[in-house]
Write an enzyme that holds these catalytic residues in place. Structure first.
Site, PDB file in Angstrom:
ATOM      1  N   SER A 139      46.626 -16.324 -75.563  1.00  0.00           N
ATOM      2  CA  SER A 139      47.403 -17.549 -75.384  1.00  0.00           C
ATOM      3  C   SER A 139      47.985 -18.037 -76.699  1.00  0.00           C
ATOM      4  O   SER A 139      49.013 -18.708 -76.710  1.00  0.00           O
ATOM      5  CB  SER A 139      46.508 -18.673 -74.847  1.00  0.00           C
TER       6      SER A 139
ATOM      7  N   HIS B 292      51.295 -12.744 -70.953  1.00  0.00           N
ATOM      8  CA  HIS B 292      50.513 -13.975 -70.816  1.00  0.00           C
ATOM      9  C   HIS B 292      50.589 -14.468 -69.382  1.00  0.00           C
ATOM     10  O   HIS B 292      51.616 -14.989 -68.936  1.00  0.00           O
ATOM     11  CB  HIS B 292      51.063 -15.030 -71.793  1.00  0.00           C
TER      12      HIS B 292
ATOM     13  N   GLU C  42      54.525 -14.437 -69.005  1.00  0.00           N
ATOM     14  CA  GLU C  42      55.390 -14.408 -70.194  1.00  0.00           C
ATOM     15  C   GLU C  42      55.144 -13.087 -70.929  1.00  0.00           C
ATOM     16  O   GLU C  42      53.995 -12.693 -71.116  1.00  0.00           O
ATOM     17  CB  GLU C  42      55.049 -15.575 -71.113  1.00  0.00           C
TER      18      GLU C  42
ATOM     19  N   ASN D 204      53.149 -22.881 -73.156  1.00  0.00           N
ATOM     20  CA  ASN D 204      52.197 -23.736 -73.876  1.00  0.00           C
ATOM     21  C   ASN D 204      52.857 -24.527 -74.998  1.00  0.00           C
ATOM     22  O   ASN D 204      52.314 -25.521 -75.469  1.00  0.00           O
ATOM     23  CB  ASN D 204      51.030 -22.906 -74.424  1.00  0.00           C
TER      24      ASN D 204
HETATM   25  N1  LIG Z   1      41.696 -19.658 -69.223  1.00  0.00           N
HETATM   26  C1  LIG Z   1      43.022 -19.768 -69.191  1.00  0.00           C
HETATM   27  O1  LIG Z   1      43.582 -20.705 -68.582  1.00  0.00           O
HETATM   28  C2  LIG Z   1      43.883 -18.742 -69.881  1.00  0.00           C
HETATM   29  C3  LIG Z   1      45.234 -18.624 -69.511  1.00  0.00           C
HETATM   30  C4  LIG Z   1      46.024 -17.628 -70.102  1.00  0.00           C
HETATM   31  C5  LIG Z   1      45.465 -16.791 -71.071  1.00  0.00           C
HETATM   32  N2  LIG Z   1      44.153 -16.945 -71.430  1.00  0.00           N
HETATM   33  C6  LIG Z   1      43.607 -16.007 -72.433  1.00  0.00           C
HETATM   34  O2  LIG Z   1      42.880 -14.984 -71.728  1.00  0.00           O
HETATM   35  C7  LIG Z   1      41.780 -14.507 -72.549  1.00  0.00           C
HETATM   36  C8  LIG Z   1      40.479 -14.651 -71.790  1.00  0.00           C
HETATM   37  O3  LIG Z   1      40.293 -16.013 -71.454  1.00  0.00           O
HETATM   38  P1  LIG Z   1      39.268 -16.448 -70.313  1.00  0.00           P
HETATM   39  O4  LIG Z   1      39.549 -17.877 -70.037  1.00  0.00           O
HETATM   40  O5  LIG Z   1      39.273 -15.452 -69.211  1.00  0.00           O
HETATM   41  O6  LIG Z   1      37.875 -16.307 -71.130  1.00  0.00           O
HETATM   42  P2  LIG Z   1      36.392 -16.152 -70.549  1.00  0.00           P
HETATM   43  O7  LIG Z   1      35.495 -16.706 -71.586  1.00  0.00           O
HETATM   44  O8  LIG Z   1      36.301 -16.651 -69.150  1.00  0.00           O
HETATM   45  O9  LIG Z   1      36.188 -14.536 -70.500  1.00  0.00           O
HETATM   46  C9  LIG Z   1      36.160 -13.734 -71.645  1.00  0.00           C
HETATM   47  C10 LIG Z   1      35.291 -12.510 -71.337  1.00  0.00           C
HETATM   48  O10 LIG Z   1      35.465 -11.551 -72.374  1.00  0.00           O
HETATM   49  C11 LIG Z   1      34.213 -10.899 -72.574  1.00  0.00           C
HETATM   50  N3  LIG Z   1      34.250 -10.247 -73.868  1.00  0.00           N
HETATM   51  C12 LIG Z   1      34.182 -10.832 -75.099  1.00  0.00           C
HETATM   52  N4  LIG Z   1      34.306  -9.880 -76.053  1.00  0.00           N
HETATM   53  C13 LIG Z   1      34.479  -8.691 -75.413  1.00  0.00           C
HETATM   54  C14 LIG Z   1      34.695  -7.343 -75.844  1.00  0.00           C
HETATM   55  N5  LIG Z   1      34.751  -7.021 -77.136  1.00  0.00           N
HETATM   56  N6  LIG Z   1      34.833  -6.365 -74.914  1.00  0.00           N
HETATM   57  C15 LIG Z   1      34.760  -6.664 -73.582  1.00  0.00           C
HETATM   58  N7  LIG Z   1      34.562  -7.924 -73.114  1.00  0.00           N
HETATM   59  C16 LIG Z   1      34.428  -8.920 -74.022  1.00  0.00           C
HETATM   60  C17 LIG Z   1      33.189 -12.008 -72.429  1.00  0.00           C
HETATM   61  O11 LIG Z   1      31.887 -11.477 -72.148  1.00  0.00           O
HETATM   62  C18 LIG Z   1      33.785 -12.817 -71.260  1.00  0.00           C
HETATM   63  O12 LIG Z   1      33.272 -12.356 -70.015  1.00  0.00           O
HETATM   64  C19 LIG Z   1      41.875 -15.313 -73.851  1.00  0.00           C
HETATM   65  O13 LIG Z   1      42.632 -14.576 -74.781  1.00  0.00           O
HETATM   66  C20 LIG Z   1      42.613 -16.585 -73.434  1.00  0.00           C
HETATM   67  O14 LIG Z   1      43.279 -17.195 -74.497  1.00  0.00           O
HETATM   68  C21 LIG Z   1      43.342 -17.883 -70.856  1.00  0.00           C
END
Ligand SMILES: NC(=O)c1ccc[n+]([C@@H]2O[C@H](COP(=O)([O-])OP(=O)(O)OC[C@H]3O[C@@H](n4cnc5c(N)ncnc54)[C@H](O)[C@@H]3O)[C@@H](O)[C@H]2O)c1
Length: 291
Positions: A119, A140, A152, A190
């Protein structure tokens, strides 16, 4: 429609949603996480979503069970070798993402597309961990990924044009619409959503209205499908705080800085729907938005 094997790395909120999108589109889908419990939770989330979709008549029971059967959980990165597209959705930390892409270099084939769902981080910065930077593309997704159409798309400095075009084609195949943007903090959405959400929270703190009345004003006046507080509860207050702070650090624009109410809510553990309480109380399931 090309024949893809999709690997999603990170089985959290976004990873399980993106894996649902890939499996629903008919692709074999590998859902990987370093944490076995997260893989199990991710698989359960996918199954629940597909079951609910069938109950709502959006697909048949057979389509739902076939889609779920296409998803395989994994905790070994080497299991991702057959992937033609890898979608990274791990923790929002540059070093973790760089290390992951560096490790994938030795596992995936020489035509595999490498997508990052970051993000706030730079696609170029993430790709610098890989010798395959020409195939790293920012994609994204919006949350919740199975419901929101838009993705995106942003090239890094070394992304090849063929990789960008193939990524757009893949996203179209899984039912997404795309907008191409630049590798800049916050991409398009964003860049204006975060300051807007901050100003809505500030309006609440200033007593201009209640959570319900502000949501009603926005949905009524702007025809948004949900109010800003409903949206923030879906995204998660901790995620909003993290994204807003990261964008503030890069852009140095005070409009991105999260208002104090966000810090108080995160400290209190009122993170939104994922914990049952945020701006709204979800312990009474009849209040669940879109449930
Ligand atoms: N939550 C949102 O609204 C949103 C929206 C768009 C993008 N994002 C992006 O998506 C990504 C994930 O966000 P999320 O909200 O799903 O996070 P989350 O915390 O729900 O999930 C992240 C997962 O990644 C795992 N993880 C961490 N390091 C790892 C590795 N080296 N190898 C494999 N797995 C690993 C963790 O165990 C966890 O299960 C981030 O980059 C975030 O910025 C989030």
């Amino acid at each position: 429609m090309s024949d893809h094997v999709v690997a999603v790395v990170g089985a959290g909120t976004m990873g399980s949603g993106i894996a649902t999108v890939a499996a629903r589109a008919g692709y074999r889908t590998l859902l990987h996480d370093i944490d076995t419990g997260r893989v199990d939770n991710g698989l359960a989330t996918i199954r629940d979503f597909l079951t609910r979709s069938a109950k709502l008549g959006k697909m048949t029971d057979v389509e739902a069970s076939d889609a779920f059967a296409r998803v395989e959980g994994s905790t070994e990165l080497t299991d991702l070798a057959p992937a033609t597209v890898v979608i990274e959705a791990i923790v929002e930390q540059l070093d973790a993402k760089k290390d992951l892409f560096g490790a994938l270099d030795h596992i995936v084939s020489d035509r595999t597309l490498l997508h990052t769902n970051t993000s706030t981080l730079s696609v170029t910065g993430i790709a610098s961990g890989s010798r395959l930077a020409e195939r790293v593309v920012g994609t994204h997704y919006c949350n919740p990924a199975p419901l929101m159409k838009l993705v995106e798309v942003a090239s890094g400095r070394h992304t090849a044009d063929w990789a960008l075009q193939a990524s757009i084609e893949f996203l179209r195949d899984v039912g997404k619409t795309t907008v191409v943007t630049k590798d800049r903090p916050g991409f398009i959405v964003n860049r204006f959503l975060i300051p807007w959400e901050n100003s809505v929270i500030a309006a609440l703190e200033a007593g201009l209205g209640t959570v319900e009345s502000i949501d009603a004003a926005v949905t009524g006046a702007l025809a948004h499908p949900m109010g800003p507080f409903q949206l923030l509860d879906i995204v998660g207050l901790d995620i909003h705080q993290q994204v807003a702070t990261r964008l503030y650090e890069q852009l140095r624009d005070p409009r991105f800085y999260p208002p104090p109410m966000v810090d108080r809510m995160v400290a209190a553990g009122d993170l939104g729907r994922k914990v049952g309480r945020g701006f709204y109380d979800y312990t009474d399931s009849s209040q669940l938005f879109g449930a």
